[in-house]
Scaffold this motif. Sequence first.
Motif, PDB file in Angstrom:
ATOM      1  N   VAL A 183      -0.691  14.703  70.484  1.00  0.00           N
ATOM      2  CA  VAL A 183      -1.531  14.737  71.698  1.00  0.00           C
ATOM      3  C   VAL A 183      -2.003  13.303  71.978  1.00  0.00           C
ATOM      4  N   PRO A 184      -2.305  12.983  73.243  1.00  0.00           N
ATOM      5  CA  PRO A 184      -2.796  11.640  73.546  1.00  0.00           C
ATOM      6  C   PRO A 184      -4.076  11.332  72.754  1.00  0.00           C
ATOM      7  N   SER A 185      -4.221  10.086  72.344  1.00  0.00           N
ATOM      8  CA  SER A 185      -5.376   9.681  71.527  1.00  0.00           C
ATOM      9  C   SER A 185      -6.703  10.076  72.169  1.00  0.00           C
ATOM     10  N   ILE A 186      -6.787   9.891  73.487  1.00  0.00           N
ATOM     11  CA  ILE A 186      -8.071  10.157  74.168  1.00  0.00           C
ATOM     12  C   ILE A 186      -8.421  11.645  74.107  1.00  0.00           C
ATOM     13  N   VAL A 187      -7.404  12.486  74.135  1.00  0.00           N
ATOM     14  CA  VAL A 187      -7.641  13.943  74.059  1.00  0.00           C
ATOM     15  C   VAL A 187      -8.098  14.309  72.648  1.00  0.00           C
ATOM     16  N   ALA A 188      -7.419  13.741  71.639  1.00  0.00           N
ATOM     17  CA  ALA A 188      -7.796  14.020  70.243  1.00  0.00           C
ATOM     18  C   ALA A 188      -9.225  13.538  69.972  1.00  0.00           C
ATOM     19  N   GLU A 189      -9.550  12.366  70.521  1.00  0.00           N
ATOM     20  CA  GLU A 189     -10.899  11.803  70.330  1.00  0.00           C
ATOM     21  C   GLU A 189     -11.951  12.722  70.961  1.00  0.00           C
ATOM     22  N   THR A 190     -11.659  13.200  72.170  1.00  0.00           N
ATOM     23  CA  THR A 190     -12.619  14.063  72.872  1.00  0.00           C
ATOM     24  C   THR A 190     -12.816  15.382  72.118  1.00  0.00           C
ATOM     25  N   VAL A 191     -11.721  15.956  71.627  1.00  0.00           N
ATOM     26  CA  VAL A 191     -11.832  17.196  70.847  1.00  0.00           C
ATOM     27  C   VAL A 191     -12.681  16.922  69.606  1.00  0.00           C
ATOM     28  N   THR A 192     -12.371  15.835  68.912  1.00  0.00           N
ATOM     29  CA  THR A 192     -13.058  15.494  67.655  1.00  0.00           C
ATOM     30  C   THR A 192     -14.569  15.344  67.877  1.00  0.00           C
ATOM     31  N   GLU A 193     -14.936  14.736  69.014  1.00  0.00           N
ATOM     32  CA  GLU A 193     -16.366  14.526  69.314  1.00  0.00           C
ATOM     33  C   GLU A 193     -17.097  15.827  69.661  1.00  0.00           C
ATOM     34  N   ASN A 194     -16.323  16.813  70.103  1.00  0.00           N
ATOM     35  CA  ASN A 194     -16.975  18.018  70.638  1.00  0.00           C
ATOM     36  C   ASN A 194     -16.923  19.243  69.726  1.00  0.00           C
ATOM     37  N   ILE A 195     -16.435  19.067  68.521  1.00  0.00           N
ATOM     38  CA  ILE A 195     -16.491  20.178  67.563  1.00  0.00           C
ATOM     39  C   ILE A 195     -17.105  19.658  66.264  1.00  0.00           C
ATOM     40  N   SER A 196     -17.644  20.580  65.464  1.00  0.00           N
ATOM     41  CA  SER A 196     -18.331  20.109  64.251  1.00  0.00           C
ATOM     42  C   SER A 196     -17.468  20.257  63.001  1.00  0.00           C
ATOM     43  N   ILE A 197     -16.243  20.804  63.167  1.00  0.00           N
ATOM     44  CA  ILE A 197     -15.329  20.865  62.019  1.00  0.00           C
ATOM     45  C   ILE A 197     -14.354  19.690  62.105  1.00  0.00           C
ATOM     46  N   PRO A 198     -13.774  19.273  60.967  1.00  0.00           N
ATOM     47  CA  PRO A 198     -12.888  18.103  60.999  1.00  0.00           C
ATOM     48  C   PRO A 198     -11.582  18.348  61.758  1.00  0.00           C
TER      49      PRO A 198
END
Length: 287
Positions: A183-198
């Motif tokens: 997935v594009p880096s920006i999408v992965a970053e946004t997902v990572t910021e918005n969930i509390s699991i790794p």
Amino acid sequence: MKKTVPKIVSLKNDRVISMMTAYDYPSAKAVSEAEIDIILVGDSLAQVVLGHDDTLSVTMDEMLHHVKAVTRAKPVSLVVADMPYMSFHSTPKETLHNASRFIQEGKADGVKLEGGSKRKNMIEALVNAEIPVMGHLGLTPQSKNVMGGYKIQGRTLELATQLLEDAITLESLGCFAIVLEGVPSIVAETVTENISIPTIGIGAGVKVDGQVLVYHDLIGMKSKEYIDAKFVKRYSNQYENVVDSMKSFKNDIEKQTFPTENHSYDAGELTENNIKEWKKEVKKILS
Ligand code: KIV
């Protein structure tokens, strides 16, 4: 010390989580000795070990065989078994049956399965049975026929939003981590910021909570031409090393420089005389 699911979850916002695939006893030993946090017995087994063209052909029984080999190595890494294609697609009951085989017979610490909210009922059944579940979103190789090949996912606003929603759903269902693949880096970053699991990325850029690679890609245990994915980094050239070793062996035995006396067993209580007698006996028996 053995890594646990709560330990892995607690690493988010602390340090980068490492995950590596392994498929047998020696690879699990090596990954564990390197103190990699998680071993994934991935369905990539189908391609890198069993020689299939994709992951769709590997069966539950084949996966279980390899999960058992990995856990026999007693790795300190958390062992996650990948649910193969069609082992979690029909009913929650069948999904639970298959996942529990990985836990009870294979001694895995948890399972991974591909897909988002479509798999809601299956994930619920596993979480209710106390089976830790790792999700897997983005380029999910088991969906290659639907995706029209191995295509980077989440490249429109609509698809990126769908991916984020799926990640939030997986978290709410009780998954303890999510693989984000292709997935594009920006999408992965946004997902990572918005969930509390790794989140654990592969072809998902830097701003994720962990990274995973396939063992054979990392050690270079395939012929060069197969290692073409942009996200792969090759850390050694084991394929070439193995071929060189085979050539050296062949050369040694042809030149009779191996085995030497050092590699051979002495005659023990046999003396030159009784060997002579024995050879005579042998001749008699054969004549
Ligand atoms: O099967 C596998 O190796 C995987 C990783 C690439 C995440 O699913």
